[in-house]
Design a protein around this motif. Structure first.
Motif, PDB file in Angstrom:
ATOM      1  N   ASN A   1       0.783  -1.192   0.152  1.00 53.88           N
ATOM      2  CA  ASN A   1      -0.040   0.095   0.016  1.00 53.88           C
ATOM      3  C   ASN A   1       0.980   1.290   0.176  1.00 53.88           C
ATOM      4  O   ASN A   1       0.773   2.068   1.014  1.00 53.88           O
ATOM      5  N   SER A   2       1.807   1.244  -0.836  1.00 53.83           N
ATOM      6  CA  SER A   2       2.733   2.296  -1.085  1.00 53.83           C
ATOM      7  C   SER A   2       2.184   3.561  -1.797  1.00 53.83           C
ATOM      8  O   SER A   2       1.415   3.435  -2.621  1.00 53.83           O
ATOM      9  N   ALA A   3       2.923   4.745  -1.263  1.00 57.68           N
ATOM     10  CA  ALA A   3       2.810   5.877  -2.241  1.00 57.68           C
ATOM     11  C   ALA A   3       3.328   5.678  -3.658  1.00 57.68           C
ATOM     12  O   ALA A   3       4.362   4.916  -3.734  1.00 57.68           O
ATOM     13  N   PRO A   4       2.675   5.893  -4.698  1.00 61.68           N
ATOM     14  CA  PRO A   4       3.084   5.848  -5.987  1.00 61.68           C
ATOM     15  C   PRO A   4       4.285   6.594  -6.408  1.00 61.68           C
ATOM     16  O   PRO A   4       4.608   7.396  -5.630  1.00 61.68           O
ATOM     17  N   PRO A   5       5.132   6.081  -7.388  1.00 54.41           N
ATOM     18  CA  PRO A   5       6.245   6.855  -8.061  1.00 54.41           C
ATOM     19  C   PRO A   5       5.862   8.237  -8.333  1.00 54.41           C
ATOM     20  O   PRO A   5       7.072   9.081  -8.196  1.00 54.41           O
ATOM     21  N   SER A   6       4.676   8.619  -8.321  1.00 58.31           N
ATOM     22  CA  SER A   6       4.275  10.089  -8.831  1.00 58.31           C
ATOM     23  C   SER A   6       4.201  10.923  -7.695  1.00 58.31           C
ATOM     24  O   SER A   6       4.021  12.024  -7.721  1.00 58.31           O
TER      25      SER A   6
ATOM     26  N   VAL B   1      -4.601   4.812   0.014  1.00 52.82           N
ATOM     27  CA  VAL B   1      -3.944   4.242  -1.512  1.00 52.82           C
ATOM     28  C   VAL B   1      -4.951   3.618  -2.367  1.00 52.82           C
ATOM     29  O   VAL B   1      -5.443   2.571  -1.735  1.00 52.82           O
ATOM     30  N   THR B   2      -5.281   4.150  -3.471  1.00 54.58           N
ATOM     31  CA  THR B   2      -6.318   3.654  -4.108  1.00 54.58           C
ATOM     32  C   THR B   2      -5.980   2.426  -5.124  1.00 54.58           C
ATOM     33  O   THR B   2      -4.764   2.317  -5.088  1.00 54.58           O
ATOM     34  N   ARG B   3      -6.730   1.865  -5.707  1.00 52.76           N
ATOM     35  CA  ARG B   3      -6.348   0.770  -6.486  1.00 52.76           C
ATOM     36  C   ARG B   3      -5.646   1.075  -7.721  1.00 52.76           C
ATOM     37  O   ARG B   3      -4.777   0.374  -8.216  1.00 52.76           O
ATOM     38  N   ALA B   4      -6.044   2.488  -8.251  1.00 43.99           N
ATOM     39  CA  ALA B   4      -5.442   3.034  -9.183  1.00 43.99           C
ATOM     40  C   ALA B   4      -4.064   3.414  -9.079  1.00 43.99           C
ATOM     41  O   ALA B   4      -3.199   3.111 -10.004  1.00 43.99           O
ATOM     42  N   MET B   5      -3.762   3.668  -7.891  1.00 44.71           N
ATOM     43  CA  MET B   5      -2.552   4.147  -7.424  1.00 44.71           C
ATOM     44  C   MET B   5      -1.591   2.701  -7.625  1.00 44.71           C
ATOM     45  O   MET B   5      -0.433   3.069  -7.824  1.00 44.71           O
ATOM     46  N   ALA B   6      -1.954   1.665  -6.950  1.00 45.71           N
ATOM     47  CA  ALA B   6      -1.245   0.533  -6.801  1.00 45.71           C
ATOM     48  C   ALA B   6      -1.021  -0.125  -8.274  1.00 45.71           C
ATOM     49  O   ALA B   6       0.125  -0.353  -8.559  1.00 45.71           O
ATOM     50  N   GLU B   7      -2.016  -0.056  -9.209  1.00 43.24           N
ATOM     51  CA  GLU B   7      -1.795  -0.291 -10.630  1.00 43.24           C
ATOM     52  C   GLU B   7      -0.671   0.689 -11.347  1.00 43.24           C
ATOM     53  O   GLU B   7       0.152  -0.041 -11.979  1.00 43.24           O
ATOM     54  N   GLU B   8      -0.790   2.008 -10.939  1.00 43.51           N
ATOM     55  CA  GLU B   8       0.202   2.886 -11.540  1.00 43.51           C
ATOM     56  C   GLU B   8       1.798   2.465 -11.083  1.00 43.51           C
ATOM     57  O   GLU B   8       2.571   2.493 -11.720  1.00 43.51           O
ATOM     58  N   THR B   9       1.735   2.192  -9.632  1.00 40.94           N
ATOM     59  CA  THR B   9       2.946   1.442  -9.112  1.00 40.94           C
ATOM     60  C   THR B   9       3.637   0.224  -9.795  1.00 40.94           C
ATOM     61  O   THR B   9       4.756   0.229 -10.329  1.00 40.94           O
ATOM     62  N   ALA B  10       2.562  -0.734  -9.976  1.00 42.12           N
ATOM     63  CA  ALA B  10       2.972  -1.998 -10.754  1.00 42.12           C
ATOM     64  C   ALA B  10       3.549  -1.477 -12.055  1.00 42.12           C
ATOM     65  O   ALA B  10       4.463  -2.231 -12.493  1.00 42.12           O
ATOM     66  N   ALA B  11       2.599  -0.733 -12.689  1.00 41.67           N
ATOM     67  CA  ALA B  11       3.359  -0.365 -14.325  1.00 41.67           C
ATOM     68  C   ALA B  11       4.269   0.168 -14.481  1.00 41.67           C
ATOM     69  O   ALA B  11       4.994   0.128 -15.647  1.00 41.67           O
TER      70      ALA B  11
END
Length: 249
Positions: free
Chosen positions: A106-111, A195-205
């Motif tokens: 549940n990390s902060a995203p790279p952005s 942390v939203t699902r969209a943020m998690a998807e952004e991080t993985a991508a």
């Protein structure tokens, strides 16, 4: 030297806590470590028992540098880095070519992660309002809190005074410039209010070898909500990393 806890034997696995947290957020995992893992859980500067200078200015690069120094001091530069929430940003920033893998909970995203300006006075108020701080931290572990949760709240309130607003400002200002090229597992609790699902998807991508694992019945903090599940996840990731080493990848 950062204050830390450790347990287990094997590949070094370094556990990095989030904001308003400390090494004790990993207590149950440390009591029952994954097979084949040498767990190290440090307090970042100004958290728990790790001091920070009076004029310390929180930043993700500053925390990452403190973590790199810790890895060198412990002979754990070839570690798997596990970061929770703000700690996820720290391990992304700290990762280098010797690191064996990243696990981002549940990390902060790279952005980066922006906190609305209206929330900053609320964050500051937690310095003096333990009940409100406890309620806020409880929302970060909605499905289960350990019996010693009041201790975690107490330690959170003893953070360096600048942390209460400064860590949110640090996350808002931070951007990850370069993607780590090794294996990255992004864990997302679907009940997370932050942390939203969209943020998690952004991080993985963002990562060439990023994978997303969604935990449907967990909130922001699987490390306290379901440490047994986290143990199993880490054991699987350890096997993946060991297989790559043996295969010469």
């Amino acid at each position: 030297m950062l204050s830390y806890l450790e347990s287990g034997k094997g590949i070094p696995v370094v556990l990095v806590h989030g904001n308003f947290a400390c090494k004790e957020w990993w207590r149950e995992l440390l009591q029952d470590p994954p097979v084949g893992a040498w767990l190290l859980a440090p307090d970042l500067p100004g958290f728990g028992e790790s001091p920070a200078p009076e004029d310390f200015i929180p930043s993700i690069p500053a925390y990452a540098e403190a973590l790199r120094i810790f890895l060198r001091e412990k002979g754990a530069e070839e570690a798997i880095l596990v970061g929770h929430s703000l700690g996820g940003a720290v391990v992304m920033e700290a990762a280098h070519t010797k690191v064996r893998g990243l696990v981002l909970i549940n990390s902060a995203p790279p952005s980066g992660l922006n906190t609305p300006e209206a929330y900053y006075p609320i964050l500051e108020s937690y310095r003096h309002n333990r009940e409100a701080l406890g309620q806020a931290l409880a929302t970060m572990a909605p499905t289960r809190r350990p019996p010693w949760f009041p201790e975690l709240v107490e330690k959170a309130q003893r953070m360096h005074p600048v942390h209460f607003q400064g860590n949110a400002q640090a996350l808002a200002a931070w951007r990850l410039e370069k993607a780590y090229s090794g294996p990255v597992l992004v864990i997302h609790g679907s009940l997370d209010p932050l942390v939203t699902r969209a943020m998690a998807e952004e991080t993985a991508a963002f990562f060439p070898r990023g994978k997303l694992l969604v935990l449907e019945t967990t909130g922001h903090s699987v490390n306290v909500e379901n440490p047994g599940a986290l143990k199993g996840i880490l054991e699987g990731f350890l096997k993946e990393v060991q297989g790559e080493v043996q295969g010469g990848r």
